[in-house]
Scaffold this active site. Structure first.
Site, PDB file in Angstrom:
ATOM      1  N   GLY A   1       0.763  -1.220   0.012  1.00  0.00           N
ATOM      2  CA  GLY A   1       0.077   0.103   0.026  1.00  0.00           C
ATOM      3  C   GLY A   1       0.878   1.299  -0.038  1.00  0.00           C
TER       4      GLY A   1
ATOM      5  N   ARG B   1      -1.433 -11.228  -0.486  1.00  0.00           N
ATOM      6  CA  ARG B   1      -2.439 -12.219  -0.798  1.00  0.00           C
ATOM      7  C   ARG B   1      -2.992 -11.749  -2.321  1.00  0.00           C
ATOM      8  NH1 ARG B   1      -5.588 -12.480   5.114  1.00  0.00           N
ATOM      9  NH2 ARG B   1      -4.241 -13.928   5.917  1.00  0.00           N
TER      10      ARG B   1
ATOM     11  N   GLU C   1      -4.656  -3.425  12.061  1.00  0.00           N
ATOM     12  CA  GLU C   1      -5.884  -4.411  12.530  1.00  0.00           C
ATOM     13  C   GLU C   1      -5.648  -5.661  12.002  1.00  0.00           C
ATOM     14  OE1 GLU C   1      -7.486  -1.633   9.357  1.00  0.00           O
ATOM     15  OE2 GLU C   1      -6.404  -1.386  11.131  1.00  0.00           O
ATOM     16  N   LYS C   2      -4.970  -5.814  10.641  1.00  0.00           N
ATOM     17  CA  LYS C   2      -4.757  -6.811   9.886  1.00  0.00           C
ATOM     18  C   LYS C   2      -3.727  -7.744  10.374  1.00  0.00           C
ATOM     19  CE  LYS C   2      -7.548  -5.481   5.883  1.00  0.00           C
ATOM     20  NZ  LYS C   2      -7.397  -5.287   4.541  1.00  0.00           N
ATOM     21  N   GLN C   3      -2.642  -7.012  10.944  1.00  0.00           N
ATOM     22  CA  GLN C   3      -1.352  -7.782  11.229  1.00  0.00           C
ATOM     23  C   GLN C   3      -1.399  -8.919  11.908  1.00  0.00           C
ATOM     24  OE1 GLN C   3       1.670  -4.777  12.556  1.00  0.00           O
ATOM     25  NE2 GLN C   3       1.545  -3.642  10.699  1.00  0.00           N
TER      26      GLN C   3
ATOM     27  N   HIS D   1       5.481   0.852  12.708  1.00  0.00           N
ATOM     28  CA  HIS D   1       4.449   1.328  13.835  1.00  0.00           C
ATOM     29  C   HIS D   1       4.456   0.208  15.025  1.00  0.00           C
ATOM     30  CE1 HIS D   1       1.784   3.516  16.324  1.00  0.00           C
ATOM     31  NE2 HIS D   1       0.620   2.757  15.776  1.00  0.00           N
TER      32      HIS D   1
ATOM     33  N   GLU E   1      -8.511  27.741   4.236  1.00  0.00           N
ATOM     34  CA  GLU E   1      -7.226  28.521   4.382  1.00  0.00           C
ATOM     35  C   GLU E   1      -6.270  27.689   5.692  1.00  0.00           C
ATOM     36  OE1 GLU E   1      -7.772  32.623   5.234  1.00  0.00           O
ATOM     37  OE2 GLU E   1      -9.264  32.963   3.879  1.00  0.00           O
TER      38      GLU E   1
ATOM     39  N   SER F   1      -0.720  38.465   9.317  1.00  0.00           N
ATOM     40  CA  SER F   1      -0.864  40.035   9.675  1.00  0.00           C
ATOM     41  C   SER F   1      -0.778  40.407  11.237  1.00  0.00           C
ATOM     42  CB  SER F   1      -2.349  40.468   9.250  1.00  0.00           C
ATOM     43  OG  SER F   1      -3.495  40.098  10.026  1.00  0.00           O
TER      44      SER F   1
END
EC number: 1.1.1.86
Length: 341
Positions: free
Chosen positions: A26, A48, A83-85, A107, A230, A251
């Protein structure tokens, strides 16, 4: 102060004659795989069957099942969604890990919260670029890089840190600077930043400002410009030079408003709530809730997602962005699904 590592601190020899398996293709996966390959590393991809498999093959990689890729690799970088690991790890990665292999993450969530318990015979470390995959790839091709964090959880070979630095160098991170941390620190600070500031805090602040103006009778289109559109101008200034550069660039009227009104919005009560958010992360309460939500097929996640996508600020935003040729429309149609990939 944290020590910063650069190119001269990393030695490519720790990747020589080794095969790196990138598990997942990904946002981060494609960037890591291509940067590593361009740095002379032998890279294979574990997936997969699906569109990602086809894309990885199109990009010139040898693609295997996750289990086969792990079997062939010396270093296994897991770049699947958090969540898939755990399931993929238990079913396809763990059975093929050999003594002296390296198990790597971008992570620390699953290691820190014990959703993945690695065997004692492998190195476990983290290389976490502080930017999305497309930026990791683009800056690499431009001769630069995205800063990253490294952390060692388990060092069986005595070379885990050196291998982490070599990996970071191969994806371009040591060009920008690499900080050493721990899995605990990376996980908890990353989650807190997302929840309290970058995602949760920011989106709630934007919506609250937009709603305040609309409820006071101002046009939604004007409220959108002032409270959301903005934002990029300000964030770019913050990114370039911090708070002081942003304040120097706006400003004096805006800066005075910043000084006297900002603390009224983000006050001690808000900071107290931030501490509660951090506490929920530190104790594992957030992680437990997220794990249970996924096990239940995300009913609350999906309901909130649908509701948020129907907010007036989203409707107005889509209309206004369609009128701005200089803004590339990222979302032609909102499709709410149970998972991104």
């Amino acid at each position: 102060m944290a020590k910063v590592y650069y190119n001269g601190d990393a030695n490519e020899k720790y990747l020589q004659s080794k095969t790196v398996a990138i598990i997942g293709y990904g946002s981060q996966g494609h960037a890591h795989a291509q940067n590593l390959r361009d740095s002379g590393v032998n890279v294979i991809v574990g997936l997969r069957k699906g569109k990602s498999w086809e894309q990885a093959e199109k990009d010139g990689f040898a693609v295997y099942s996750v289990r086969e890729a792990t079997k062939q690799a010396d270093i296994v970088m897991v770049l699947l969604p958090d969540e898939k690991q755990p399931n993929v790890y238990k079913e396809e990665i763990e059975p093929e890990l050999q003594p002296g292999n390296a198990l790597v993450f971008a992570h620390g969530f699953n290691i820190h919260f014990n959703q993945i318990v690695p065997p004692e015979h492998v190195d476990v470390f983290l290389v976490a670029p502080k930017g999305p995959g497309h930026l990791v790839r683009r800056t690499y091709t431009e001769g630069a890089g995205v800063p990253a964090l490294i952390a060692v959880y388990q060092d069986v070979t005595g070379e885990a840190k050196q291998t982490a630095l070599a990996y970071a160098k191969a994806i371009g991170a040591t060009r920008a600077g690499v900080l050493e941390t721990t899995f605990k620190e990376e996980t908890e600070t990353d989650l807190f930043g997302e929840q309290a500031v970058l995602c949760g805090g920011l989106t709630s602040l934007i919506k609250a400002g937009f709603e305040t103006l609309v409820e006071a009778g101002y046009q939604p289109e004007v409220a959108y410009f002032e409270c959301l559109h903005e934002m990029k101008l300000i964030v770019d200034l913050l990114y370039e030079g911090g708070l002081s550069w942003m304040r120097h660039s706006i400003s004096d009227t805006a800066q005075w408003g910043d000084f006297i009104s900002g603390p009224r919005i983000i006050n001690d009560a808000v900071k107290a709530e931030m501490k509660k958010v951090l506490h929920d992360i530190q104790t594992g309460k957030f992680a437990k809730g997220w794990i249970l939500e996924n096990q239940a097929n995300r009913p609350e996640f999906n309901a909130i997602n649908r509701r948020e996508n129907e907010h007036l600020i989203e409707i107005v935003g889509r209309e206004l962005r369609s009128m701005m040729p200089f803004v590339k429309e990222k979302q032609k149609e909102v499709v709410v699904s149970s998972a991104k990939n």
